[in-house]
Write a protein that holds these residues in place. Structure first.
Motif, PDB file in Angstrom:
ATOM      1  N   THR A 285      48.508   7.618  22.571  1.00 41.43           N
ATOM      2  CA  THR A 285      47.275   7.830  22.181  1.00 41.43           C
ATOM      3  C   THR A 285      46.565   8.352  20.641  1.00 41.43           C
ATOM      4  O   THR A 285      47.248   8.854  20.190  1.00 41.43           O
ATOM      5  CB  THR A 285      46.694   9.100  22.831  1.00 41.43           C
ATOM      6  N   LEU A 286      46.155   7.044  20.066  1.00 40.08           N
ATOM      7  CA  LEU A 286      45.981   7.199  19.158  1.00 40.08           C
ATOM      8  C   LEU A 286      43.980   7.556  18.790  1.00 40.08           C
ATOM      9  O   LEU A 286      43.601   7.174  19.642  1.00 40.08           O
ATOM     10  CB  LEU A 286      45.750   5.306  18.589  1.00 40.08           C
ATOM     11  N   THR A 287      44.278   8.432  17.588  1.00 40.01           N
ATOM     12  CA  THR A 287      42.690   8.771  17.656  1.00 40.01           C
ATOM     13  C   THR A 287      42.840   8.686  16.317  1.00 40.01           C
ATOM     14  O   THR A 287      43.598   9.187  16.017  1.00 40.01           O
ATOM     15  CB  THR A 287      42.291  10.020  18.060  1.00 40.01           C
ATOM     16  N   GLY A 288      40.847   8.882  16.170  1.00 34.40           N
ATOM     17  CA  GLY A 288      40.814   9.503  14.470  1.00 34.40           C
ATOM     18  C   GLY A 288      39.971  10.756  14.580  1.00 34.40           C
ATOM     19  O   GLY A 288      40.593  11.923  15.603  1.00 34.40           O
ATOM     20  N   THR A 289      40.034  11.363  13.211  1.00 30.14           N
ATOM     21  CA  THR A 289      39.723  12.743  13.036  1.00 30.14           C
ATOM     22  C   THR A 289      37.981  12.210  12.119  1.00 30.14           C
ATOM     23  O   THR A 289      37.473  10.918  11.149  1.00 30.14           O
ATOM     24  CB  THR A 289      40.396  13.491  12.570  1.00 30.14           C
ATOM     25  N   PHE A 290      36.789  12.425  12.125  1.00 29.69           N
ATOM     26  CA  PHE A 290      35.917  12.435  10.993  1.00 29.69           C
ATOM     27  C   PHE A 290      35.882  13.769  10.305  1.00 29.69           C
ATOM     28  O   PHE A 290      35.161  14.812  11.476  1.00 29.69           O
ATOM     29  CB  PHE A 290      34.442  12.022  12.296  1.00 29.69           C
ATOM     30  N   ARG A 291      35.353  14.763   9.929  1.00 30.41           N
ATOM     31  CA  ARG A 291      35.549  16.212   9.300  1.00 30.41           C
ATOM     32  C   ARG A 291      36.233  17.365  10.466  1.00 30.41           C
ATOM     33  O   ARG A 291      37.220  16.855  10.666  1.00 30.41           O
ATOM     34  CB  ARG A 291      33.742  16.078   8.714  1.00 30.41           C
ATOM     35  N   TYR A 292      35.496  18.173  10.757  1.00 37.01           N
ATOM     36  CA  TYR A 292      35.734  19.510  12.202  1.00 37.01           C
ATOM     37  C   TYR A 292      34.273  19.762  11.667  1.00 37.01           C
ATOM     38  O   TYR A 292      33.453  19.944  12.177  1.00 37.01           O
ATOM     39  CB  TYR A 292      36.313  20.039  10.314  1.00 37.01           C
TER      40      TYR A 292
END
Length: 340
Positions: A285-292
Motif C-alpha cells: 500500500t502506497l499513499t501520500g500525506t497532506f498535513r493532518y
C-alpha cells in the motif's frame, strides 16, 4: 472584542516581498471576529515550505503573487477574543493549528478536513502566516497547552502533528519494523513517534553524518548511510519517506515486506517513476500525506508528558529582523524558531 489589556494599533511582521527578499513592516493588528481569538505570538518554527517560498516564490501550484507573511508553526497566548468566545480564554497559552477548513464540504463532514479545498492555511498564498507579533484564528484551532510546555515545544506541535498523521497512514504500532528516509525535523519526529508507539526496529537513513547522529538521539535503533548502505536490503513493515528524494523512495519501497505500507511525507519531485509491478505483486500500500486532521490533542499529550522531546530539536532562535538567516539552508541546524 474583549481583551486582557489595551491592544496596540500596529505590529511588526516579516513580509516576503518577492523570492529572496524579506522586509519587516508595520501592519495593523488584526481584530478577532466571531468565534475567533487574537494571539500574541511567542514562537514560530521555521519549515522547509518557508524556505521554499523564500527561495523560489512558489511550491507547486501555490505561487506568491503578492507580499506574504510566512510561518505556520505558531504558539503564543490569547490576549483578546471575538464575539461568542468565552472571555475566560484570555491569557490562555495555545498552540495554533494553522489550517481552518470550510466545515461544510464533504471532506470536512467526514473528518478529512485536511483535504478541504477551501481551507485557509497560514503562509499558503494568499493567506498570511505567523512571522508577526499578533495573529487571529478560529477559537477551536487554538489548542490549550499546559504552562510547563515551552513556547518552542508548543510551536513544534505542528511538525509533530505531521509525524503523527504519517504514522496513522502507515498503520504502525507496537512491534512494527519501520524505515525512515531523511533525518530532518520531520524524520526525527517520525522516529520519536515510532519509539513512543513501541516499534521494535527504527531504521533511519540519511547521507549526512550529523543528521544520522541526531536520529540516534531521537529514537533510531540503527542508522544507515544511503551512499554506503543499502536500505532496500532491510525488511520492514512500514517505510516513511521524509526526504522527497526519488532514490530514497525507490530504495524504501524495495525494503517493504509483502503486504506492508509506504507513506510519502517529504515534498520532492512532482513526478517519479515507480516499480508498479513490484507494488502490485507484493500488495504494498502506497499513499501520500497532506498535513493532518485531529492530531493536536495527541500531540499536546505527548509533549506535556515528555514522551516526545520537542525542545531537543531547536538549534537556534532569531527575531523578526533576522528571519532570512533562519531560511538559509544549513545542515547543522535542525529547527530554528522565530521569536517575534
Amino acid at each position: 472584542m474583549t481583551a486582557s489589556a489595551e491592544i496596540p494599533e500596529s505590529m511588526r511582521c516579516s513580509v516576503l516581498r518577492t523570492a529572496g527578499e524579506l522586509e519587516v513592516q508595520q501592519r495593523a493588528v488584526p481584530r478577532p471576529g466571531p468565534r475567533e481569538v487574537l494571539v500574541r505570538v511567542h514562537a514560530v518554527g521555521t519549515c522547509g515550505s518557508d524556505v521554499h517560498y523564500f527561495r523560489h516564490g512558489r511550491i507547486g501550484s501555490f505561487v506568491v503573487r503578492a507580499p506574504l507573511v510566512l510561518g505556520h508553526e505558531p504558539a503564543g497566548r490569547i490576549v483578546a477574543v471575538g464575539p461568542s468566545v468565552d472571555p475566560a480564554r484570555i491569557d490562555e497559552r495555545v498552540s495554533l493549528e494553522p489550517g481552518v477548513p470550510c466545515r461544510r464540504c464533504r471532506h470536512c463532514h467526514t473528518g478529512a478536513y485536511n483535504l478541504c479545498p477551501d481551507v485557509v492555511f497560514f503562509a499558503t498564498p494568499p493567506a498570511d502566516g505567523a512571522f508577526a507579533e499578533y495573529v487571529t484564528i478560529a477559537d477551536d484551532f487554538a489548542h490549550p497547552v499546559p504552562e510547563h510546555v515551552s513556547d518552542d515545544a508548543a510551536a513544534l506541535l505542528e511538525p509533530l502533528s505531521v509525524a503523527l498523521w504519517a504514522h496513522r497512514k502507515a498503520g504502525t504500532g507496537a512491534g512494527s519494523r519501520v524505515l525512515v528516509a531523511g533525518a530532518g525535523p520531520i524524520g526525527l519526529l517520525v522516529a520519536q513517534v515510532a519509539a513512543v508507539q513501541g516499534a521494535s526496529e527504527i531504521l533511519v537513513s540519511d547521507p549526512d553524518p550529523g543528521r544520522r547522529e541526531a536520529a540516534r538521539a531521537n529514537g533510531a535503533t540503527a542508522v544507515l548511510d544511503p551512499t554506503a548502505d543499502d536500505p532496500s536490503s532491510t525488511d520492514v513493515d512500514a517505510f516513511l519517506d521524509c526526504s522527497g528524494a526519488s532514490p530514497a523512495v525507490l530504495a524504501g519501497l524495495a525494503a517493504v515486506r509483502p503486504g506492508g505500507r509506504a507513506v510519502l511525507v517529504g515534498m520532492g519531485a512532482d513526478e517519479m517513476t515507480l516499480p508498479v509491478a513490484a507494488l502490485q505483486s507484493r500488495e504494498i500500500t502506497l499513499t501520500g500525506t497532506f498535513r493532518y486532521a485531529g492530531t493536536w490533542p495527541t500531540a499536546v499529550r505527548l509533549a506535556a508528558s515528555g514522551a516526545v522531546d520537542l525542545d531537543r530539536l531547536v538549534t537556534g532562535h532569531v527575531d523578526l529582523d533576522h528571519v532570512a538567516d533562519a531560511l538559509e539552508p544549513d545542515l547543522a541546524q535542525v529547527k530554528v524558531v522565530v521569536r517575534p
